[in-house]
Design an enzyme around this catalytic site. Structure first.
Site, PDB file in Angstrom:
ATOM      1  NE  ARG A  19       7.266   8.970  -3.200  1.00 12.36           N
ATOM      2  CZ  ARG A  19       5.844   8.837  -3.050  1.00 12.36           C
ATOM      3  NH1 ARG A  19       5.861   8.065  -2.841  1.00 12.36           N
ATOM      4  NH2 ARG A  19       5.049   9.630  -3.010  1.00 12.36           N
ATOM      5  CG  ASP A  20       4.088   7.953  -6.904  1.00 10.87           C
ATOM      6  OD1 ASP A  20       3.627   6.972  -6.735  1.00 10.87           O
ATOM      7  OD2 ASP A  20       3.116   9.043  -6.193  1.00 10.87           O
ATOM      8  CG  HIS A 212       0.863  13.155  -5.950  1.00 18.86           C
ATOM      9  ND1 HIS A 212       2.233  13.185  -6.076  1.00 18.86           N
ATOM     10  CD2 HIS A 212       0.954  12.182  -6.379  1.00 18.86           C
ATOM     11  CE1 HIS A 212       2.964  11.588  -6.217  1.00 18.86           C
ATOM     12  NE2 HIS A 212       1.952  11.230  -6.110  1.00 18.86           N
ATOM     13  CG  HIS A 214      -1.012   8.869  -9.646  1.00 21.03           C
ATOM     14  ND1 HIS A 214      -0.019   7.958  -9.214  1.00 21.03           N
ATOM     15  CD2 HIS A 214      -0.479   8.973  -8.469  1.00 21.03           C
ATOM     16  CE1 HIS A 214       0.882   7.649  -8.637  1.00 21.03           C
ATOM     17  NE2 HIS A 214       0.183   9.215  -7.404  1.00 21.03           N
ATOM     18  CB  CYS A 245      -3.025   2.969  -9.398  1.00 17.30           C
ATOM     19  SG  CYS A 245      -4.309   2.671  -8.005  1.00 17.30           S
ATOM     20  CG  ASN A 254       3.550   9.485 -10.487  1.00 11.49           C
ATOM     21  OD1 ASN A 254       3.412   8.326 -10.135  1.00 11.49           O
ATOM     22  ND2 ASN A 254       3.449  10.302  -9.585  1.00 11.49           N
TER      23      ASN A 254
HETATM   24  N1  COA Z   1      12.196   2.949   8.167  1.00 13.37           N
HETATM   25  C1  COA Z   1      12.402   1.501   8.133  1.00 13.37           C
HETATM   26  N2  COA Z   1      12.034   0.955   9.017  1.00 13.37           N
HETATM   27  C2  COA Z   1      10.654   0.869   9.826  1.00 13.37           C
HETATM   28  C3  COA Z   1      10.668   2.440   9.675  1.00 13.37           C
HETATM   29  C4  COA Z   1      11.434   3.335   9.181  1.00 13.37           C
HETATM   30  N3  COA Z   1      10.463   4.806   8.439  1.00 13.37           N
HETATM   31  N4  COA Z   1       9.517   2.205  10.642  1.00 13.37           N
HETATM   32  C5  COA Z   1       9.035   1.331  11.264  1.00 13.37           C
HETATM   33  N5  COA Z   1      10.186   0.621  10.972  1.00 13.37           N
HETATM   34  C6  COA Z   1      10.423  -1.003  10.377  1.00 13.37           C
HETATM   35  C7  COA Z   1       9.939  -1.797  12.148  1.00 13.37           C
HETATM   36  O1  COA Z   1      11.306  -0.992  12.555  1.00 13.37           O
HETATM   37  C8  COA Z   1       9.951  -2.613  12.148  1.00 13.37           C
HETATM   38  O2  COA Z   1      10.734  -4.020  11.264  1.00 13.37           O
HETATM   39  P1  COA Z   1      11.242  -5.226  11.774  1.00 13.37           P
HETATM   40  O3  COA Z   1       9.687  -5.879  11.537  1.00 13.37           O
HETATM   41  O4  COA Z   1      12.074  -5.635  11.258  1.00 13.37           O
HETATM   42  O5  COA Z   1      10.543  -5.280  13.336  1.00 13.37           O
HETATM   43  C9  COA Z   1       8.558  -3.092  10.655  1.00 13.37           C
HETATM   44  O6  COA Z   1       8.969  -1.657  10.301  1.00 13.37           O
HETATM   45  C10 COA Z   1       7.374  -2.506  10.907  1.00 13.37           C
HETATM   46  O7  COA Z   1       6.763  -1.431  12.480  1.00 13.37           O
HETATM   47  P2  COA Z   1       6.217  -1.200  12.458  1.00 13.37           P
HETATM   48  O8  COA Z   1       6.233  -0.045  13.036  1.00 13.37           O
HETATM   49  O9  COA Z   1       5.558  -2.369  13.538  1.00 13.37           O
HETATM   50  O10 COA Z   1       4.701  -0.638  11.864  1.00 13.37           O
HETATM   51  P3  COA Z   1       4.166  -0.542  10.445  1.00 13.37           P
HETATM   52  O11 COA Z   1       3.953  -2.904  10.379  1.00 13.37           O
HETATM   53  O12 COA Z   1       2.687  -0.295  11.341  1.00 13.37           O
HETATM   54  O13 COA Z   1       4.181  -0.720   9.391  1.00 13.37           O
HETATM   55  C11 COA Z   1       5.263   1.382   8.346  1.00 13.37           C
HETATM   56  C12 COA Z   1       4.403   1.141   9.410  1.00 13.37           C
HETATM   57  C13 COA Z   1       4.147   3.434   7.842  1.00 13.37           C
HETATM   58  C14 COA Z   1       6.698   1.619   9.033  1.00 13.37           C
HETATM   59  C15 COA Z   1       5.212   0.690   7.206  1.00 13.37           C
HETATM   60  O14 COA Z   1       3.842   0.716   6.450  1.00 13.37           O
HETATM   61  C16 COA Z   1       5.271   1.528   6.011  1.00 13.37           C
HETATM   62  O15 COA Z   1       6.515   1.931   5.587  1.00 13.37           O
HETATM   63  N6  COA Z   1       4.834   1.960   4.991  1.00 13.37           N
HETATM   64  C17 COA Z   1       5.097   2.578   3.523  1.00 13.37           C
HETATM   65  C18 COA Z   1       3.482   3.051   2.573  1.00 13.37           C
HETATM   66  C19 COA Z   1       4.652   3.046   1.964  1.00 13.37           C
HETATM   67  O16 COA Z   1       5.667   4.320   1.583  1.00 13.37           O
HETATM   68  N7  COA Z   1       3.531   3.530   0.940  1.00 13.37           N
HETATM   69  C20 COA Z   1       4.124   4.298  -0.414  1.00 13.37           C
HETATM   70  C21 COA Z   1       3.645   5.986  -0.380  1.00 13.37           C
HETATM   71  S1  COA Z   1       2.280   6.960   0.172  1.00 13.37           S
HETATM   72 ZN    ZN Z   2       1.385   8.987  -6.010  1.00 12.84          ZN
END
Ligand code: COA
Ligand code: ZN
Length: 324
Positions: A19-20, A212, A214, A245, A254
């Site tokens: 994942r990370d 956790h 890095h 990062c 990590n």
């Molecule tokens: N799984 C799949 N798709 C998701 C989802 C999930 N858990 N949550 C939201 N989405 C989709 C929505 O359906 C939407 O899709 P579309 O643009 O095709 O309609 C899009 O993501 C945006 O959704 P929205 O609710 O407007 O969220 P956002 O744009 O504010 O994004 C997160 C918020 C949290 C969903 C997004 O930033 C994200 O997934 N970030 C992950 C960051 C990450 O993993 N970082 C590293 C680890 S810490």
């Molecule tokens: Zn991390």
């Protein structure tokens, strides 16, 4: 409790490379390769593996195949297959994929939460609360990750009071006891780790903490030993030290699982992992990714413990039982 000499104490290492680690790789690792590595990691004795994340595939395309990976792995009894989840939508996907545990994520830093999750820390906390309430009846284990606990690339060092407050709210309002303090961008250093863990243990004594780290600035394993000294027994690490990062392009990832387990075992701690098998798996991961990784022991070979080391703990660590 001195960290110098484990005396056979058991340390839990959670593997986060899939994942990370993979979320920072440029390329997409084919689903069948991810599955093979997860199965090998489980076979080597690791008992908690973060398999993928159920986030927006647009945000993290490298992990867009989370469902297929969960579908393809061979579940070993006693191994917890976990997934990172940012919201209720992610929780529903994790439940459908039969994840054993969800790792609900938010940042202690307001600016980092907005950059990473596109909402305020409070909004993320409310999403965690909602997801945790739905997870319990589904029989899924719940943990929370607090990003930037040891510093934020935008805000600098985080006040201990902020971390204490989130830990308390996660426990008291969301009912979550397992909390990971994440050094998302490698800003921790041993004295800070020791102080912060000490203050959380006094303000939120029920919390079951995971650290956790890095290795962004080369302090990863030093931080682990500071954590051990403060009484922590759960640590995250990534095979071959992959990862990165996002705020320090080119920085190392990590802390490295096989380097961590090597360091713990030579010091007399027990991790219940076949280190030779793990080193082989790390070498194969490096081959698959097609670039050098930060892992050290895979290059130098493991150091064997001699009889003098016996006073620090068992020379041949036995497999361990019991759960996280
Ligand atoms: N799984 C799949 N798709 C998701 C989802 C999930 N858990 N949550 C939201 N989405 C989709 C929505 O359906 C939407 O899709 P579309 O643009 O095709 O309609 C899009 O993501 C945006 O959704 P929205 O609710 O407007 O969220 P956002 O744009 O504010 O994004 C997160 C918020 C949290 C969903 C997004 O930033 C994200 O997934 N970030 C992950 C960051 C990450 O993993 N970082 C590293 C680890 S810490
Ligand atoms: Zn991390």
């Amino acid at each position: 409790m001195s960290p110098w000499g484990g005396q056979g104490r058991v340390i839990h290492v959670q593997e986060v490379a899939l994942r990370d680690g993979l979320q920072s790789e440029d390329g997409f690792v084919p689903t069948k390769e991810k599955i093979k590595f997860i199965d090998r990691l489980a076979a080597s004795g690791l008992r908690k593996i973060e398999v993928s994340s159920f986030v927006s595939p647009r945000a993290i395309p490298q992990l867009a195949d989370a469902e297929a990976v969960f579908q393809g792995i061979t579940r070993r009894p006693g191994v917890i297959y976990a997934a990172l989840v940012p919201n209720v939508r992610g929780l529903e996907r994790a439940i459908a994929a039969r994840a054993d545990e969800v790792n609900l994520v938010m940042s202690a830093s307001e600016s980092h939460n907005r950059a990473n999750l596109r909402m305020s820390s409070e909004a993320s906390f409310q999403a965690i609360k909602e997801a945790a309430a739905l997870a319990a009846p589904a029989g899924i284990r719940v943990a929370a990750s607090l990003s930037c606990s040891f510093g934020c690339p935008f805000e600098g060092e985080m006040p201990a009071a902020t971390i204490q407050l989130w830990c308390r709210r996660l426990q008291e309002e969301a009912g979550i006891r397992s909390i990971s303090l994440c050094d998302t961008t490698g800003m921790a250093y041993p004295a800070l780790v020791h102080d912060l863990v000490g203050s959380i243990r006094s303000s939120a004594p029920e919390a079951n903490l995971t650290l956790h780290f890095h290795n962004t600035r080369g302090l990863g394993l030093a931080n682990v030993f500071a954590g051990l000294d403060a009484g922590v027994i759960n640590f995250d690490a990534a095979l071959a030290g992959i990862g990165g990062c996002p705020y320090a392009p080119g920085a190392t990832g990590n802390i490295c699982t096989e380097d961590l387990i090597h360091a713990l075992e030579v010091s007399g701690y027990r991790c219940g992992v076949n280190l030779d098998a793990l080193i082989e798996t790390a070498r194969d991961l490096e081959k698959l990714l097609g670039h050098t990784t930060p892992g050290q022991v895979m290059k130098a070979g493991r150091r064997r413990r001699g009889p003098l080391a016996e006073k620090h703990g068992p020379v041949d660590p036995q497999p361990i039982s019991g759960s996280f």
